[in-house]
Write an enzyme that holds these catalytic residues in place. Structure first.
Site, PDB file in Angstrom:
ATOM      1  N   GLY A  80       0.834  -1.196   0.000  1.00 33.76           N
ATOM      2  CA  GLY A  80       0.000   0.000   0.000  1.00 33.76           C
ATOM      3  C   GLY A  80       0.864   1.239   0.000  1.00 33.76           C
ATOM      4  N   GLY A 128       0.128  -4.737   1.111  1.00 32.21           N
ATOM      5  CA  GLY A 128      -1.133  -4.500   0.404  1.00 32.21           C
ATOM      6  C   GLY A 128      -1.305  -5.358  -0.841  1.00 32.21           C
ATOM      7  N   GLU A 151       5.652  -5.602   7.675  1.00 32.60           N
ATOM      8  CA  GLU A 151       5.118  -4.448   8.403  1.00 32.60           C
ATOM      9  C   GLU A 151       5.740  -4.169   9.765  1.00 32.60           C
ATOM     10  OE1 GLU A 151       2.251  -5.421   5.271  1.00 32.60           O
ATOM     11  OE2 GLU A 151       3.341  -6.623   6.741  1.00 32.60           O
ATOM     12  N   ASP A 159      -1.272  -6.419   8.146  1.00 35.68           N
ATOM     13  CA  ASP A 159      -2.713  -6.183   8.046  1.00 35.68           C
ATOM     14  C   ASP A 159      -3.296  -6.812   6.781  1.00 35.68           C
ATOM     15  OD1 ASP A 159      -1.476  -4.277   6.380  1.00 35.68           O
ATOM     16  OD2 ASP A 159      -3.013  -2.756   6.781  1.00 35.68           O
TER      17      ASP A 159
END
Length: 313
Positions: A80, A128, A151, A159
């Site tokens: 992301g 992402g 992350e 996530d």
């Protein structure tokens, strides 16, 4: 094949490539992430184009399957566009909520998609990008695939539904990948169960490869790797995977939205992005700086309900 992308022109009339291409090829819907210069990093504009198109294709009698891939040959999607998210968080811009909320909604749509959804995850597939592929029915890796959930190194947590798919990998592999950000390459991505198929990049159409027993990577140096990570991220991630093992994808995404907002309230995510992506000094100053100093109470708070601000799916 017709393409329903609007040709956009910048002020001086030069053609600007669309960030995502949405094509219909025969009875297949084809999504191509088209930001090769930034390894197809996923931004909110792209999410807002992909989500409604997926819903259309899911209900369209003329569409049988959906294929998602990345342009440029180097990456499927490297993650992301979180640099934009931390910039927004610093100034109280709503992107800090909107990005995670809409990204997780897209992850959930992929996870519950009624038609075959095939992700060609050749090249770099992280963060992402994993969320756009791993929840779909088929993930095709090639010798060029490089998978990771890195992350914890930037003060976040794995996530995009990591709390759902990671604890479901063989043994403790998911926990290892989540805490260390360890990179899986090529065929190992399929052996781990992250990809469903492995195909040499030259013959991507040939989707017939049997699953191979996975051999666990050595745990040498793991402690050294963990000492670089955000202690808060490690504690959150450990609990996220424990909880996620018995939750549905939808429940996991609601939990992860709470965690994302906790990271936006804290300081490690901003510091991690600064150290790894902005200044690139690779020396984040985590606060707290040790696992011992991260209280159970502070971890509990990260998981607590946001009331009417909770993610609704």
């Amino acid at each position: 094949s017709h393409r329903n992308t609007v040709r956009s022109f910048t002020s001086n009339n030069t053609y600007k490539e669309p960030e995502v291409l949405l094509d219909k090829v025969g009875r297949a819907g084809v999504i191509t992430m088209n930001r090769p210069k930034v390894l197809n990093a996923l931004n909110l504009t792209m999410i807002r184009q992909i989500l409604p198109q997926l819903k259309k294709w899911e209900n369209d009698a003329e569409t049988d399957i959906v294929i998602i891939k990345g342009a440029g040959g180097k990456a499927f999607c490297a993650g992301g566009d979180i640099r934009a998210v931390t910039e927004a968080g610093k100034v109280g811009d709503s992107l800090a909520q909107d990005f995670f909320r809409e990204e997780y909604t897209l992850n959930n749509t992929i996870g519950s998609f009624k038609k075959p959804y095939i992700a060609f995850i050749g090249g770099i597939t992280m963060g992402g990008g994993v969320g756009l592929s791993v929840h779909g029915r088929f993930r095709v890796a090639t010798e060029k695939t490089l998978f990771a959930m890195p992350e914890t190194a930037i003060g976040l947590f794995p996530d995009v539904g990591g709390g759902y798919f990671l604890p479901r990998l063989q043994g403790k592999l998911g926990l290892f990948l989540a805490l260390t950000g360890f990179r899986l390459k090529g065929r190992d991505v399929q052996r781990a169960g992250v990809a469903t198929h492995f195909v040499d990049s030259v013959k991507i159409p040939d989707l017939e490869n049997e699953l191979v027993d996975f051999k666990s990577p050595s745990d040498a140096e793991v402690t050294k790797v963990l000492s670089k990570m955000s202690p808060t991220s490690l504690k959150i991630t450990y609990r996220q995977l424990q909880a996620g093992a018995t939750l549905s994808l939808q429940e996991v995404l609601v939990m992860e939205y709470r965690l994302s907002q906790a990271c936006m309230r804290g300081c490690d995510f901003y510091e991690g992005v600064r150290a790894v992506l902005v200044d690139k000094d690779q020396s984040p100053k985590w606060n707290p700086s040790t696992l011992e100093e991260v209280s159970e109470q502070s971890v509990d708070e990260c998981f607590s309900s946001l009331g009417e601000k909770d993610l609704t799916l």
